[in-house]
Design an enzyme around this catalytic site. Structure first.
Site, PDB file in Angstrom:
ATOM      1  N   TYR A  65     -14.000 -28.876  -0.136  1.00  0.00           N
ATOM      2  CA  TYR A  65     -14.488 -29.449   1.115  1.00  0.00           C
ATOM      3  C   TYR A  65     -15.937 -29.031   1.306  1.00  0.00           C
ATOM      4  O   TYR A  65     -16.277 -27.866   1.105  1.00  0.00           O
ATOM      5  CB  TYR A  65     -13.650 -28.961   2.297  1.00  0.00           C
ATOM      6  CG  TYR A  65     -12.851 -30.057   2.949  1.00  0.00           C
ATOM      7  CD1 TYR A  65     -13.462 -30.991   3.778  1.00  0.00           C
ATOM      8  CD2 TYR A  65     -11.481 -30.169   2.725  1.00  0.00           C
ATOM      9  CE1 TYR A  65     -12.733 -32.001   4.379  1.00  0.00           C
ATOM     10  CE2 TYR A  65     -10.738 -31.177   3.322  1.00  0.00           C
ATOM     11  CZ  TYR A  65     -11.369 -32.091   4.146  1.00  0.00           C
ATOM     12  OH  TYR A  65     -10.645 -33.096   4.731  1.00  0.00           O
ATOM     13  N   GLU A  67     -18.400 -30.230   4.109  1.00  0.00           N
ATOM     14  CA  GLU A  67     -19.060 -30.870   5.248  1.00  0.00           C
ATOM     15  C   GLU A  67     -20.486 -30.347   5.399  1.00  0.00           C
ATOM     16  O   GLU A  67     -20.740 -29.152   5.317  1.00  0.00           O
ATOM     17  CB  GLU A  67     -18.271 -30.617   6.533  1.00  0.00           C
ATOM     18  CG  GLU A  67     -16.988 -31.430   6.620  1.00  0.00           C
ATOM     19  CD  GLU A  67     -16.348 -31.345   7.987  1.00  0.00           C
ATOM     20  OE1 GLU A  67     -16.856 -30.579   8.842  1.00  0.00           O
ATOM     21  OE2 GLU A  67     -15.335 -32.026   8.190  1.00  0.00           O
ATOM     22  N   ASP A 211     -29.323 -55.005   1.639  1.00  0.00           N
ATOM     23  CA  ASP A 211     -28.006 -54.669   1.104  1.00  0.00           C
ATOM     24  C   ASP A 211     -27.974 -55.158  -0.341  1.00  0.00           C
ATOM     25  O   ASP A 211     -27.830 -56.350  -0.607  1.00  0.00           O
ATOM     26  CB  ASP A 211     -26.914 -55.346   1.932  1.00  0.00           C
ATOM     27  CG  ASP A 211     -25.514 -54.894   1.534  1.00  0.00           C
ATOM     28  OD1 ASP A 211     -25.338 -54.458   0.373  1.00  0.00           O
ATOM     29  OD2 ASP A 211     -24.600 -54.985   2.364  1.00  0.00           O
ATOM     30  N   THR A 237     -23.521 -50.172  -2.797  1.00  0.00           N
ATOM     31  CA  THR A 237     -22.381 -49.520  -3.428  1.00  0.00           C
ATOM     32  C   THR A 237     -22.857 -48.973  -4.770  1.00  0.00           C
ATOM     33  O   THR A 237     -23.952 -49.282  -5.244  1.00  0.00           O
ATOM     34  CB  THR A 237     -21.219 -50.508  -3.643  1.00  0.00           C
ATOM     35  OG1 THR A 237     -21.705 -51.654  -4.360  1.00  0.00           O
ATOM     36  CG2 THR A 237     -20.627 -50.950  -2.318  1.00  0.00           C
ATOM     37  N   LYS A 240     -19.921 -52.115  -9.079  1.00  0.00           N
ATOM     38  CA  LYS A 240     -20.477 -53.433  -9.396  1.00  0.00           C
ATOM     39  C   LYS A 240     -21.450 -53.337 -10.577  1.00  0.00           C
ATOM     40  O   LYS A 240     -21.117 -52.754 -11.597  1.00  0.00           O
ATOM     41  CB  LYS A 240     -21.117 -54.046  -8.151  1.00  0.00           C
ATOM     42  CG  LYS A 240     -20.142 -54.210  -6.970  1.00  0.00           C
ATOM     43  CD  LYS A 240     -20.803 -54.937  -5.820  1.00  0.00           C
ATOM     44  CE  LYS A 240     -19.842 -55.173  -4.671  1.00  0.00           C
ATOM     45  NZ  LYS A 240     -19.645 -53.975  -3.821  1.00  0.00           N
ATOM     46  N   ARG A 246     -16.339 -45.999  -7.267  1.00  0.00           N
ATOM     47  CA  ARG A 246     -16.274 -46.686  -5.988  1.00  0.00           C
ATOM     48  C   ARG A 246     -16.849 -45.762  -4.916  1.00  0.00           C
ATOM     49  O   ARG A 246     -16.167 -44.885  -4.376  1.00  0.00           O
ATOM     50  CB  ARG A 246     -14.816 -47.050  -5.653  1.00  0.00           C
ATOM     51  CG  ARG A 246     -14.192 -48.050  -6.614  1.00  0.00           C
ATOM     52  CD  ARG A 246     -14.878 -49.398  -6.565  1.00  0.00           C
ATOM     53  NE  ARG A 246     -14.727 -50.042  -5.276  1.00  0.00           N
ATOM     54  CZ  ARG A 246     -13.729 -50.855  -4.960  1.00  0.00           C
ATOM     55  NH1 ARG A 246     -12.762 -51.110  -5.822  1.00  0.00           N
ATOM     56  NH2 ARG A 246     -13.676 -51.418  -3.770  1.00  0.00           N
TER      57      ARG A 246
END
Length: 431
Positions: A65, A67, A211, A237, A240, A246
């Site tokens: 983790y 954060e 985008d 992203t 692609k 992903r």
């Protein structure tokens, strides 16, 4: 549950722990591996990642983790995690030539939502391409949270050319004065004029968001103009055409760095997915290599060759062709709905998605078109010399769909599998 008939256990050396622990799930993974190996994947948002990206995605970084941001975490034990994230950031800045990069967004839609949080207030006008014209849900379309929380202003394309009418965009922007203007989308086969959009945004007092989710790999490889000199913020992203995991990234000028970072965390997310960050770093390293530039240009060359072959067979292509990796086909002249064609193509081993076309009279779940692209087949090593064969398969499959000829589809599927066997896919196990 009942497994699909194609499901098979993964071979021992490939996924031994998964097979021993959960053979049912292992069989499904094996079936998907086989499906990806045997079929011609033409969905423009899909690709094959390298073994290195797959390995990075499955490391012990999953256990951490983290954060916060490097050097400013809310958890201890980040000595290695900080270095992983800093490596991904440095590579993003180098590959795209940006001043600031945030590699934490979980996916493209959350990344775009962070842009809204950084620059707009609920109820503000935001501008993007209409979904039926090739835009994305998160560009202010009504069924999306971005269209419900903000006042979506939509532009489209000219009916006679299929191209964005920038004069109309300018008039609409000056009238509505949106806080954000999005350029880019999910079904745009032509080059985006980032400079023209930037000039419109300056006149309207808007923040320009490029985008580039679909074309990021083409930009990284020099096969599409870059928005970096023009856009205030860049959203993408990492899969692609970029051939990563992903995930997503936000990039910007340094003046917007604080607003972007604060919007991602703590604005929208908690701990980043460190294993994905590592895989993004690997993909960006791969994108910095000369071979990736060759790949990006090959994607475009294949798309252009496929478009020409389809036009020669009487297909109607939106805008008349393509400048990038994507082709949008209107099947109205063939008298075959897009959904019917897509499902027939799937039975023939050719994977596409049905898609609306501009000014489509049919409903989105049963549209007139199909959307195809060349990233995956290029990753397998197919070249322009193969595109007439691919176009022939598409033509025969659409004809078979119209005639209800399942035998023809079965024959095509065997032909597809034979060619795919000669061009193994990256990242997939070999027999």
């Amino acid at each position: 549950m009942t497994l699909p008939s194609s499901a098979r256990p993964s071979s021992g050396p490939i996924h031994p722990a998964l097979t021993a622990t959960d053979p049912e799930l292992a069989a499904l993974v094996g079936a998907e591996e086989q499906l990806q190996a045997d079929t011609l994947r033409l969905i423009p948002s899909e690709n094959y990642v390298s073994v290195a990206v797959l390995e990075a995605s499955g490391t012990v970084l999953q256990n951490k983790y983290s954060e916060g941001y490097p050097g400013r975490r809310y958890y201890e034990g980040q000595q290695n995690i900080d270095l992983v994230e800093r490596l991904a950031i440095a590579r993003a800045k180098a590959v795209f030539g940006v001043e600031h990069a945030n590699v934490q967004p979980y996916s493209g839609s959350p990344a775009n939502l962070a842009v809204y949080l950084a620059f707009a207030e609920p109820g503000d006008a935001v501008m993007g391409m209409a979904l039926p014209m090739g835009g994305h849900l998160t560009h202010g379309w009504g069924v999306s949270a971005t269209g419900r929380w903000f006042r979506g202003v939509q532009y489209g394309v000219r009916q006679d050319t299929g191209l964005v009418d920038l004069d109309e965009v300018r008039d609409l922007a000056l009238k509505e004065r949106p806080k954000l203007i999005f350029c880019g989308g999910t079904a745009l086969p032509r080059t985006i004029d980032f400079a023209a959009f930037a000039e419109i945004a300056r006149e309207a007092g808007s923040v320009l968001v490029a985008d580039i989710a679909h074309i990021a790999g083409l930009i990284a490889g020099g096969a599409h103009p870059s928005p970096v000199p023009h856009a205030d913020v860049i959203s993408t992203t990492t899969h692609k055409t970029l051939r990563g995991p992903r995930g997503a990234m936000l990039m910007s000028r340094e003046e917007h760095a604080k607003a972007i970072d604060k919007a991602v965390f703590p604005g929208l997310q908690g701990g980043p997915h460190n294993q994905t960050t590592a895989a993004i770093a690997v993909a960006l390293h791969e994108a910095s290599q000369p071979s990736f530039r060759d790949y990006a240009h090959a994607v475009v060359a294949n798309a252009k060759a496929l478009a020409e072959a389809l036009l020669a067979r009487g297909f109607d292509l939106v805008s008349g062709g393509t400048d990038n990796h994507l082709i949008l086909m209107d099947l109205t002249p063939k008298d075959v709905p897009g959904k019917v064609a897509a499902k027939a193509l799937d039975r023939a081993g050719i994977v596409v998605n049905y898609n609306t076309v501009p000014f489509d009279p049919r409903k989105p779940f049963d549209p007139s078109g199909v959307r195809i692209g060349t990233p995956s087949l290029t990753s397998r090593g197919l070249g322009p010399e193969h595109m007439p064969t691919v176009a022939d398969w598409i033509d025969r499959s659409v004809t078979a769909a119209d005639a209800g000829d399942e035998d023809a589809l079965t024959k095509i599927r065997r032909e597809v599998a034979d060619l795919m066997a000669a061009y193994p896919a990256p990242g997939l196990p070999t027999a």
